[in-house]
Design a protein around this motif. Sequence first.
Motif, PDB file in Angstrom:
ATOM      1  N   MET A   1       5.092   9.289  -1.806  1.00 45.31           N
ATOM      2  CA  MET A   1       5.307   7.954  -2.347  1.00 45.31           C
ATOM      3  C   MET A   1       4.246   7.544  -3.354  1.00 45.31           C
ATOM      4  SD  MET A   1       4.330   5.507   0.889  1.00 45.31           S
ATOM      5  CE  MET A   1       4.590   4.026  -0.083  1.00 45.31           C
ATOM      6  N   ASN A   2       3.054   8.123  -3.286  1.00 49.98           N
ATOM      7  CA  ASN A   2       2.040   7.751  -4.273  1.00 49.98           C
ATOM      8  C   ASN A   2       2.260   8.443  -5.612  1.00 49.98           C
ATOM      9  OD1 ASN A   2       1.308  10.316  -3.445  1.00 49.98           O
ATOM     10  ND2 ASN A   2      -0.890   9.911  -3.470  1.00 49.98           N
ATOM     11  N   GLY A   3       3.311   9.299  -5.713  1.00 43.18           N
ATOM     12  CA  GLY A   3       3.658   9.917  -6.981  1.00 43.18           C
ATOM     13  C   GLY A   3       4.827   9.252  -7.670  1.00 43.18           C
ATOM     14  N   LEU A   4       5.270   8.113  -7.138  1.00 43.41           N
ATOM     15  CA  LEU A   4       6.427   7.427  -7.698  1.00 43.41           C
ATOM     16  C   LEU A   4       6.047   6.570  -8.898  1.00 43.41           C
ATOM     17  CD1 LEU A   4       8.152   6.143  -4.429  1.00 43.41           C
ATOM     18  CD2 LEU A   4       8.770   8.176  -5.771  1.00 43.41           C
ATOM     19  N   SER A   5       7.006   6.373  -9.791  1.00 44.58           N
ATOM     20  CA  SER A   5       6.835   5.405 -10.871  1.00 44.58           C
ATOM     21  C   SER A   5       6.866   3.993 -10.291  1.00 44.58           C
ATOM     22  CB  SER A   5       7.955   5.556 -11.901  1.00 44.58           C
ATOM     23  OG  SER A   5       9.210   5.184 -11.326  1.00 44.58           O
ATOM     24  N   LYS A   6       6.479   3.014 -11.104  1.00 46.85           N
ATOM     25  CA  LYS A   6       6.489   1.619 -10.650  1.00 46.85           C
ATOM     26  C   LYS A   6       7.886   1.194 -10.212  1.00 46.85           C
ATOM     27  CE  LYS A   6       5.115  -2.736 -10.267  1.00 46.85           C
ATOM     28  NZ  LYS A   6       4.193  -3.202  -9.222  1.00 46.85           N
ATOM     29  N   GLY A   7       8.908   1.568 -10.995  1.00 47.34           N
ATOM     30  CA  GLY A   7      10.270   1.182 -10.654  1.00 47.34           C
ATOM     31  C   GLY A   7      10.719   1.774  -9.334  1.00 47.34           C
TER      32      GLY A   7
ATOM     33  N   GLY B   1       0.797  -1.211   0.000  1.00 46.08           N
ATOM     34  CA  GLY B   1       0.000   0.000   0.000  1.00 46.08           C
ATOM     35  C   GLY B   1       0.835   1.268   0.000  1.00 46.08           C
ATOM     36  N   SER B   2       0.230   2.363  -0.434  1.00 44.39           N
ATOM     37  CA  SER B   2       0.890   3.665  -0.391  1.00 44.39           C
ATOM     38  C   SER B   2       0.027   4.628   0.409  1.00 44.39           C
ATOM     39  CB  SER B   2       1.131   4.197  -1.805  1.00 44.39           C
ATOM     40  OG  SER B   2      -0.100   4.411  -2.476  1.00 44.39           O
ATOM     41  N   TYR B   3       0.648   5.726   0.826  1.00 49.70           N
ATOM     42  CA  TYR B   3      -0.018   6.685   1.678  1.00 49.70           C
ATOM     43  C   TYR B   3       0.127   8.060   1.043  1.00 49.70           C
ATOM     44  CZ  TYR B   3       0.607   2.648   4.648  1.00 49.70           C
ATOM     45  OH  TYR B   3       0.612   1.368   5.137  1.00 49.70           O
ATOM     46  N   SER B   4      -0.998   8.719   0.781  1.00 49.45           N
ATOM     47  CA  SER B   4      -1.006   9.929  -0.046  1.00 49.45           C
ATOM     48  C   SER B   4      -0.212  11.076   0.554  1.00 49.45           C
ATOM     49  CB  SER B   4      -2.447  10.373  -0.307  1.00 49.45           C
ATOM     50  OG  SER B   4      -3.143  10.583   0.913  1.00 49.45           O
ATOM     51  N   ASP B   5      -0.163  11.192   1.848  1.00 53.88           N
ATOM     52  CA  ASP B   5       0.506  12.326   2.479  1.00 53.88           C
ATOM     53  C   ASP B   5       1.856  11.945   3.088  1.00 53.88           C
ATOM     54  OD1 ASP B   5      -1.660  14.000   1.891  1.00 53.88           O
ATOM     55  OD2 ASP B   5      -2.735  13.309   3.665  1.00 53.88           O
TER      56      ASP B   5
ATOM     57  N   SER C   1       5.923  11.085   2.531  1.00 54.29           N
ATOM     58  CA  SER C   1       7.088  11.126   1.640  1.00 54.29           C
ATOM     59  C   SER C   1       7.872   9.823   1.759  1.00 54.29           C
ATOM     60  CB  SER C   1       7.998  12.303   2.000  1.00 54.29           C
ATOM     61  OG  SER C   1       8.642  12.062   3.247  1.00 54.29           O
ATOM     62  N   CYS C   2       8.781   9.621   0.821  1.00 53.44           N
ATOM     63  CA  CYS C   2       9.598   8.403   0.849  1.00 53.44           C
ATOM     64  C   CYS C   2      10.424   8.329   2.132  1.00 53.44           C
ATOM     65  CB  CYS C   2      10.514   8.370  -0.368  1.00 53.44           C
ATOM     66  SG  CYS C   2       9.649   8.264  -1.943  1.00 53.44           S
ATOM     67  N   ALA C   3      11.005   9.460   2.542  1.00 56.34           N
ATOM     68  CA  ALA C   3      11.804   9.472   3.766  1.00 56.34           C
ATOM     69  C   ALA C   3      10.953   9.170   4.992  1.00 56.34           C
ATOM     70  CB  ALA C   3      12.495  10.822   3.912  1.00 56.34           C
ATOM     71  N   GLU C   4       9.743   9.715   5.038  1.00 52.75           N
ATOM     72  CA  GLU C   4       8.845   9.453   6.168  1.00 52.75           C
ATOM     73  C   GLU C   4       8.429   7.988   6.213  1.00 52.75           C
ATOM     74  OE1 GLU C   4       6.687  13.851   6.526  1.00 52.75           O
ATOM     75  OE2 GLU C   4       5.862  12.303   5.189  1.00 52.75           O
ATOM     76  N   TYR C   5       8.215   7.421   5.044  1.00 47.09           N
ATOM     77  CA  TYR C   5       7.829   6.002   4.961  1.00 47.09           C
ATOM     78  C   TYR C   5       8.940   5.116   5.522  1.00 47.09           C
ATOM     79  CZ  TYR C   5       6.349   1.616   2.685  1.00 47.09           C
ATOM     80  OH  TYR C   5       5.981   0.320   2.420  1.00 47.09           O
ATOM     81  N   LEU C   6      10.177   5.367   5.103  1.00 50.56           N
ATOM     82  CA  LEU C   6      11.294   4.575   5.606  1.00 50.56           C
ATOM     83  C   LEU C   6      11.532   4.837   7.091  1.00 50.56           C
ATOM     84  CD1 LEU C   6      13.823   4.878   2.638  1.00 50.56           C
ATOM     85  CD2 LEU C   6      12.425   2.895   3.256  1.00 50.56           C
ATOM     86  N   ASP C   7      11.329   6.075   7.516  1.00 48.15           N
ATOM     87  CA  ASP C   7      11.501   6.408   8.931  1.00 48.15           C
ATOM     88  C   ASP C   7      10.509   5.644   9.797  1.00 48.15           C
ATOM     89  OD1 ASP C   7      12.702   8.290  11.030  1.00 48.15           O
ATOM     90  OD2 ASP C   7      10.544   8.648  11.262  1.00 48.15           O
ATOM     91  N   PHE C   8       9.286   5.516   9.316  1.00 42.24           N
ATOM     92  CA  PHE C   8       8.268   4.769  10.073  1.00 42.24           C
ATOM     93  C   PHE C   8       8.704   3.322  10.281  1.00 42.24           C
ATOM     94  CE2 PHE C   8       4.682   1.819   9.953  1.00 42.24           C
ATOM     95  CZ  PHE C   8       3.962   2.231  11.065  1.00 42.24           C
ATOM     96  N   PHE C   9       9.196   2.684   9.213  1.00 40.21           N
ATOM     97  CA  PHE C   9       9.583   1.283   9.340  1.00 40.21           C
ATOM     98  C   PHE C   9      10.899   1.123  10.097  1.00 40.21           C
ATOM     99  CE2 PHE C   9       6.378   0.831   6.054  1.00 40.21           C
ATOM    100  CZ  PHE C   9       5.722  -0.308   6.483  1.00 40.21           C
ATOM    101  N   ALA C  10      11.764   2.129  10.039  1.00 39.18           N
ATOM    102  CA  ALA C  10      12.976   2.089  10.871  1.00 39.18           C
ATOM    103  C   ALA C  10      12.592   2.113  12.351  1.00 39.18           C
ATOM    104  CB  ALA C  10      13.884   3.266  10.533  1.00 39.18           C
TER     105      ALA C  10
END
Length: 320
Positions: free
Chosen positions: A142-148, A96-100, A102-111
Amino acid sequence: MTQIPMTPWQGPMIELQEVTKVFGPTRAVDNVSFMVPRGSVFGYIGPNGAGKTTSMRILSTLELPTSGDAFIEGLSSVNDPDRVRHRLGFMPDAFGSYSDTSCAEYLDFFARSNGLVGRERTRRIRWVMDFTGMRSMSEKPMNGLSKGMRQRLCLGRALIHDPSTLILDEPAAGLDPRARIELRQIIRTLAADGKTILISSHILSELAEMCDRVGIIEQGTLLANDTVDGLKGKSKPHQDLIVVVDGEVDSAIEVLNALPSVTDVEHRGQAIHFQTVAGNDNRIQILHQLCDAKIRVLEYRPIDESLEDLFLKVTTGKVQ
């Protein structure tokens, strides 16, 4: 008191022991066993619905087997899931992705979810961003990223706590050719650094290039488990070869047809295709016969089966 360092686990890093998973009338995984040693890449292939993802989810503590057990570094995914998760990075086929976010916030959450704090958390996020080539995307939603880039971010999430073992479910699905090449290079680097990797993919040519062994599963049953070369040796007792000659095609065909070990001789221009009994000694003898007959040989080589060819021979195309 002096602390005695723990001895690294010496057994297989990944192991399934007679794992069965039943969903109603369907045996999604049927008595599957295999193991992957440290630092190896194991390719797990099969048609849709064959049992690949279910096996991976059991290893990753996300599913309980009906019977049998799965182990990461000798720890049971059934009985010791928390310690397994500390050693394991799992990249699902979809996430899943989260509209609000960022990539850094996403990784920070899982860290944070993996217990990383302070400078260590910051260091790991920075390393993952650099390793996956995501540094320039750190503040992008993160919801604005390409598939790759989404696949790179998901891989980064799996790597955030520096696991010894990675389970990657269809990481190259839907990627363009450049993104697939870049992902393949990342996986090779991880394997060279000592990570143990279980990877499933429908792009079999890529698995053949990067995997130490492959397992072929169909209808929940593991049909084969070997190196690609080992599977080629088991698939047939003969070998396909090609010889390209400079003129004298008819003479070369006559020489080949006279050899008892040679069958199915065909020619396409100056190239002659034929089959012979597998074995280096036999191939050398055939070449000597051609040279003794004064045939000018420009090229002489085996025609290797691809992993796609082997897959089609091992499986039957049945689905559950």
